[in-house]
Design an enzyme around this catalytic site. Structure first.
Site, PDB file in Angstrom:
ATOM      1  N   ALA A 149       0.811  -1.215   0.000  1.00  0.00           N
ATOM      2  CA  ALA A 149       0.000   0.000   0.000  1.00  0.00           C
ATOM      3  C   ALA A 149       0.846   1.267   0.000  1.00  0.00           C
ATOM      4  CB  ALA A 149      -0.932   0.003   1.212  1.00  0.00           C
ATOM      5  N   SER A 153       5.588  -1.125   4.867  1.00  0.00           N
ATOM      6  CA  SER A 153       5.484  -2.339   5.691  1.00  0.00           C
ATOM      7  C   SER A 153       6.832  -3.019   5.837  1.00  0.00           C
ATOM      8  CB  SER A 153       4.463  -3.299   5.074  1.00  0.00           C
ATOM      9  OG  SER A 153       4.818  -3.632   3.735  1.00  0.00           O
ATOM     10  N   ASP A 198      12.120   5.736   4.463  1.00  0.00           N
ATOM     11  CA  ASP A 198      11.157   4.863   5.128  1.00  0.00           C
ATOM     12  C   ASP A 198      11.670   4.364   6.471  1.00  0.00           C
ATOM     13  OD1 ASP A 198       9.734   5.264   2.835  1.00  0.00           O
ATOM     14  OD2 ASP A 198       9.951   3.229   2.067  1.00  0.00           O
ATOM     15  N   TYR A 250      11.162   1.222 -10.185  1.00  0.00           N
ATOM     16  CA  TYR A 250      11.784   2.100  -9.198  1.00  0.00           C
ATOM     17  C   TYR A 250      13.277   2.252  -9.505  1.00  0.00           C
ATOM     18  CZ  TYR A 250      13.038   3.912  -4.535  1.00  0.00           C
ATOM     19  OH  TYR A 250      13.519   4.672  -3.491  1.00  0.00           O
TER      20      TYR A 250
END
Length: 409
Positions: A149, A153, A198, A250
């Site tokens: 999402a 995570s 992140d 990416y």
């Protein structure tokens, strides 16, 4: 090498329109501890938690040495852990079926097909190759961070593992280095060339704030982000379109940004001043590289503008920067998706102050800054638009700026 090779999981997502408690780690600690006892026949030495994140602004800038502004979510990976001294690592997730994965630490190496567990085993590998004497561990975890999402995570798994092992073995690693260890696990062990944002957000964010982070030197400051005081809400729309950053898209954009920096004679695109962007773009013949450079330089400027607005208490004005950032991600970087565009367009048309995709893109989530009184109408309009387009109904929750990684007990 292992007793079990688990597949990539798709862990539990938050219930629709149900705000998670401020600290999901506390809510799940007993359950995770009980799972540890059942698996390993003993009490865990401790329980740790690390959150997922939403990035308010600053996308694809972290590997360019630029600026980002994430906030930690109440969604967390919670791990019960005990140390071992026999060179064995046992790992289990409550979100997966099957027995614990058992590994010999001496055999850990990049490229090992350990599926979701690679984010944990990669951290152990990085620690050991960095001179930290990890003797082994038993780990049982559960996560409420939705996978795929765009909410980090994987970083939550990496950071909770690094923090637990740091505590258990008394390494004394600071939070900035813990984040770097998590990033190396993802880059060098799992093979996804992500930036540092992140893991830093998961390790260093604080409740009630966004983290204004310089990804070059990792200097950071906590910026107050009190939405209720301004009558606002920040909604996350999980489009339920799964994204996978390991598929090359990416990496291609990262390589394109690095090529742009090389052609412009700078170490990183962060070194291209916003004021001289037109002249810089004239030096680039490759249309693709030119688009990437334009996004990164303007995105860094948007982050700094949002920081100025928040410092001045002008939170409502942040909405315009969000929408401008989405257009750049959609048109210059081309990492959006039809579902993400639909959230942004519909929410803004319904009265939201601004909206944009968040995370790596190609699916995942969008954030919407909205007056508290318009939360339900905006949700309803987005749901209606998704139904008319034949998309799955998105999951929706409020992004509550929450605490970063910590020991729960």
């Amino acid at each position: 090498m292992s007793d079990l090779i688990p597949g990539q999981g798709n862990g539990p997502a938050p219930a629709q329109d149900t705000a998670l408690p401020q600290d999901t780690a506390l809510a799940h600690a007993d359950e995770v501890a009980a799972g540890f006892r059942e698996l390993y026949g003993s009490e865990p030495e401790g329980i740790w938690a690390a959150p997922g994140r939403v990035n308010l602004i600053g996308e694809y800038t972290d590997f360019n040495g630029g600026f980002v502004m994430p906030l930690a979510l109440p969604h967390t990976a919670v791990a019960a852990v005990s140390a071992r001294t026999d060179g064995v690592l046992r790992v289990h997730s409550a979100d997966m079926e099957g027995p614990a994965l058992r590994l010999d630490l001496a055999t850990l190496a990049p490229g090992a097909d350990t599926g979701w567990a690679g984010y944990l085993t990669g951290v152990v590998w990085v620690l050991r190759t960095s001179g930290y004497d990890v003797g082994g561990a038993d780990i049982h975890l559960a996560s409420t961070v939705p996978t795929g999402a765009g909410l980090s995570s994987s970083a939550a798994l990496e950071v909770v593992t690094a923090l637990a092992l740091d505590d258990l073995f008394s390494f004394g690693i600071d939070r900035a280095e813990l984040a770097r260890i998590g990033q190396r696990a993802e880059n060098d062990f799992v093979g996804v060339p992500t930036g540092i944002m992140d893991q830093t957000a998961s390790a260093r964010c604080t409740a009630g704030h966004v983290l204004h982070l310089d990804t070059r030197d990792l200097s950071a400051r906590q910026v107050p982000f009190d939405l209720p005081a301004h009558g606002l809400d920040l909604l996350v729309f999980d489009t339920r379109v799964q994204h996978a950053l390991g598929d090359g898209a990416y990496a291609e954009r990262r390589a394109g940004c690095e090529e742009g920096a090389r052609l412009l004679g700078v170490d990183q695109l962060r070194d291209v001043p916003f004021e001289t962007l037109p002249q810089a773009l004239e030096k680039l013949d490759d249309e693709r590289v030119r688009r990437y450079v334009r996004h990164v330089v303007t995105e860094d400027e948007r982050v700094e503008n949002v920081a100025r607005l928040l410092d001045a208490g002008e939170i409502r004005a942040v909405g315009q920067a969000l929408t401008e950032g989405h257009r750049s991600l959609r048109d210059d970087l081309r990492v959006s998706a039809p579902e993400l565009d639909l959230v942004v367009e519909t929410a803004v048309r319904a009265g939201a102050l601004g909206a944009r995709m968040t995370g790596g893109g190609f699916g995942g989530s969008a954030i919407v800054l909205v007056d508290a009184g318009l939360v339900e109408p905006v949700k309803a309009e987005v749901r209606r638009a998704f139904a008319e387009a034949g998309h799955r109904e998105p999951r929706v929750f409020s992004a509550v700026p929450s605490e970063g990684a910590r020991r729960v007990r």
